[in-house]
Design a protein around this motif. Structure first.
Motif, mmCIF file in Angstrom:
data_model
loop_
_atom_site.group_PDB
_atom_site.id
_atom_site.type_symbol
_atom_site.label_atom_id
_atom_site.label_comp_id
_atom_site.label_asym_id
_atom_site.label_seq_id
_atom_site.Cartn_x
_atom_site.Cartn_y
_atom_site.Cartn_z
ATOM 1 N N GLY A 62 34.015 -7.271 -6.816
ATOM 2 C CA GLY A 62 35.342 -7.870 -6.946
ATOM 3 C C GLY A 62 35.848 -8.426 -5.632
ATOM 4 N N ALA A 63 35.590 -7.712 -4.538
ATOM 5 C CA ALA A 63 36.022 -8.193 -3.222
ATOM 6 C C ALA A 63 35.277 -9.469 -2.838
ATOM 7 C CB ALA A 63 35.797 -7.108 -2.167
ATOM 8 N N VAL A 64 33.982 -9.525 -3.121
ATOM 9 C CA VAL A 64 33.192 -10.722 -2.793
ATOM 10 C C VAL A 64 33.646 -11.905 -3.635
ATOM 11 C CG1 VAL A 64 30.879 -11.724 -2.941
ATOM 12 C CG2 VAL A 64 31.203 -9.470 -1.927
ATOM 13 N N LEU A 65 33.874 -11.685 -4.935
ATOM 14 C CA LEU A 65 34.349 -12.774 -5.781
ATOM 15 C C LEU A 65 35.741 -13.236 -5.363
ATOM 16 C CD1 LEU A 65 33.158 -11.671 -9.328
ATOM 17 C CD2 LEU A 65 32.323 -13.584 -7.969
ATOM 18 N N GLY A 66 36.586 -12.293 -4.968
ATOM 19 C CA GLY A 66 37.908 -12.662 -4.485
ATOM 20 C C GLY A 66 37.836 -13.491 -3.220
ATOM 21 N N LEU A 67 36.937 -13.115 -2.319
ATOM 22 C CA LEU A 67 36.763 -13.886 -1.090
ATOM 23 C C LEU A 67 36.241 -15.295 -1.395
ATOM 24 C CD1 LEU A 67 36.886 -13.780 2.011
ATOM 25 C CD2 LEU A 67 34.512 -13.049 1.967
ATOM 26 N N LEU A 68 35.296 -15.397 -2.315
ATOM 27 C CA LEU A 68 34.766 -16.711 -2.700
ATOM 28 C C LEU A 68 35.833 -17.577 -3.358
ATOM 29 C CD1 LEU A 68 31.253 -15.791 -4.129
ATOM 30 C CD2 LEU A 68 31.755 -17.010 -2.022
ATOM 31 N N GLY A 69 36.596 -16.986 -4.268
ATOM 32 C CA GLY A 69 37.637 -17.741 -4.949
ATOM 33 C C GLY A 69 38.749 -18.169 -4.011
ATOM 34 N N PHE A 70 39.180 -17.275 -3.138
ATOM 35 C CA PHE A 70 40.230 -17.604 -2.180
ATOM 36 C C PHE A 70 39.743 -18.659 -1.194
ATOM 37 C CE2 PHE A 70 42.850 -16.809 1.617
ATOM 38 C CZ PHE A 70 44.109 -16.961 1.044
ATOM 39 N N GLY A 71 38.506 -18.517 -0.730
ATOM 40 C CA GLY A 71 37.937 -19.505 0.183
ATOM 41 C C GLY A 71 37.780 -20.868 -0.466
ATOM 42 N N ALA A 72 37.372 -20.890 -1.730
ATOM 43 C CA ALA A 72 37.233 -22.165 -2.435
ATOM 44 C C ALA A 72 38.593 -22.821 -2.632
ATOM 45 C CB ALA A 72 36.549 -21.942 -3.782
ATOM 46 N N PHE A 73 39.599 -22.030 -2.956
ATOM 47 C CA PHE A 73 40.940 -22.587 -3.109
ATOM 48 C C PHE A 73 41.452 -23.164 -1.803
ATOM 49 C CE2 PHE A 73 45.538 -22.156 -2.778
ATOM 50 C CZ PHE A 73 45.932 -22.955 -3.829
ATOM 51 N N MET A 74 41.254 -22.434 -0.722
ATOM 52 C CA MET A 74 41.737 -22.920 0.583
ATOM 53 C C MET A 74 40.980 -24.175 1.008
ATOM 54 S SD MET A 74 44.234 -21.086 1.102
ATOM 55 C CE MET A 74 44.756 -21.435 2.752
ATOM 56 N N SER A 75 39.688 -24.240 0.729
ATOM 57 C CA SER A 75 38.931 -25.441 1.109
ATOM 58 C C SER A 75 39.362 -26.639 0.257
ATOM 59 C CB SER A 75 37.431 -25.208 0.975
ATOM 60 O OG SER A 75 37.084 -24.971 -0.368
ATOM 61 N N LEU A 76 39.678 -26.412 -1.034
ATOM 62 C CA LEU A 76 40.207 -27.500 -1.853
ATOM 63 C C LEU A 76 41.574 -27.944 -1.351
ATOM 64 C CD1 LEU A 76 39.316 -26.402 -5.488
ATOM 65 C CD2 LEU A 76 38.454 -28.390 -4.276
ATOM 66 N N LEU A 77 42.389 -27.006 -0.954
ATOM 67 C CA LEU A 77 43.720 -27.332 -0.448
ATOM 68 C C LEU A 77 43.634 -28.158 0.832
ATOM 69 C CD1 LEU A 77 46.726 -26.718 -1.093
ATOM 70 C CD2 LEU A 77 46.525 -24.830 0.526
ATOM 71 N N ILE A 78 42.729 -27.770 1.722
ATOM 72 C CA ILE A 78 42.549 -28.502 2.969
ATOM 73 C C ILE A 78 41.964 -29.888 2.711
ATOM 74 C CG2 ILE A 78 41.212 -28.541 5.120
ATOM 75 C CD1 ILE A 78 41.623 -25.476 5.199
ATOM 76 N N ALA A 79 41.021 -29.970 1.755
ATOM 77 C CA ALA A 79 40.408 -31.256 1.444
ATOM 78 C C ALA A 79 41.410 -32.244 0.838
ATOM 79 C CB ALA A 79 39.244 -31.058 0.491
ATOM 80 N N PHE A 80 42.289 -31.751 -0.037
ATOM 81 C CA PHE A 80 43.266 -32.633 -0.641
ATOM 82 C C PHE A 80 44.420 -32.958 0.287
ATOM 83 C CE2 PHE A 80 41.643 -31.072 -4.875
ATOM 84 C CZ PHE A 80 41.012 -32.267 -5.176
ATOM 85 N N ALA A 81 44.665 -32.104 1.261
ATOM 86 C CA ALA A 81 45.749 -32.369 2.226
ATOM 87 C C ALA A 81 45.340 -33.397 3.272
ATOM 88 C CB ALA A 81 46.153 -31.071 2.912
ATOM 89 N N ALA A 82 44.040 -33.549 3.498
ATOM 90 C CA ALA A 82 43.575 -34.462 4.546
ATOM 91 C C ALA A 82 43.594 -35.901 4.112
ATOM 92 C CB ALA A 82 42.164 -34.099 4.959
#
Length: 95
Positions: free
Chosen positions: A75-95
């Motif tokens: 669960g911790a690994v999946l949470g880290l992957l999901g949170f990281g993917a969300f943050m990378s999408l957020l950064i990609a769309f903000a740029a």
């Protein structure tokens, strides 16, 4: 003060930290990875952070013999992957 407050370690609330982290981790990963579940995107950051928190707490208790260690770690690994993917999408769309 080192006495247990519950009679049986299996009756402790810490037992459910692993499955809860796994649920939030799956929601977090699916919300960012599956395009049809795009409506879950606002909740993926929160679900990922909760999965990471519950998972690490579940690992802490699992190493002491209370709860499910590997479920909490997954669960911790999946949470880290999901949170990281969300943050990378957020950064990609903000740029």
């Amino acid at each position: 003060m080192s006495e247990r407050t519950v009679p049986d370690p299996a009756a402790s609330p810490a037992v459910l930290l692993g499955p809860t982290a796994l649920f939030f981790g799956v929601v977090s990963v699916l919300g960012t990875a599956v395009p049809r579940l795009f409506f879950l995107t606002p909740f993926t950051a929160l679900a990922g952070a909760l999965a990471l928190t519950f998972g690490m707490t579940g690992v802490h208790y699992g190493r002491r013999g209370v709860g499910r260690l590997w479920v909490a770690a997954a669960g911790a690994v999946l949470g880290l992957l999901g949170f990281g993917a969300f943050m990378s999408l957020l950064i990609a769309f903000a740029a």
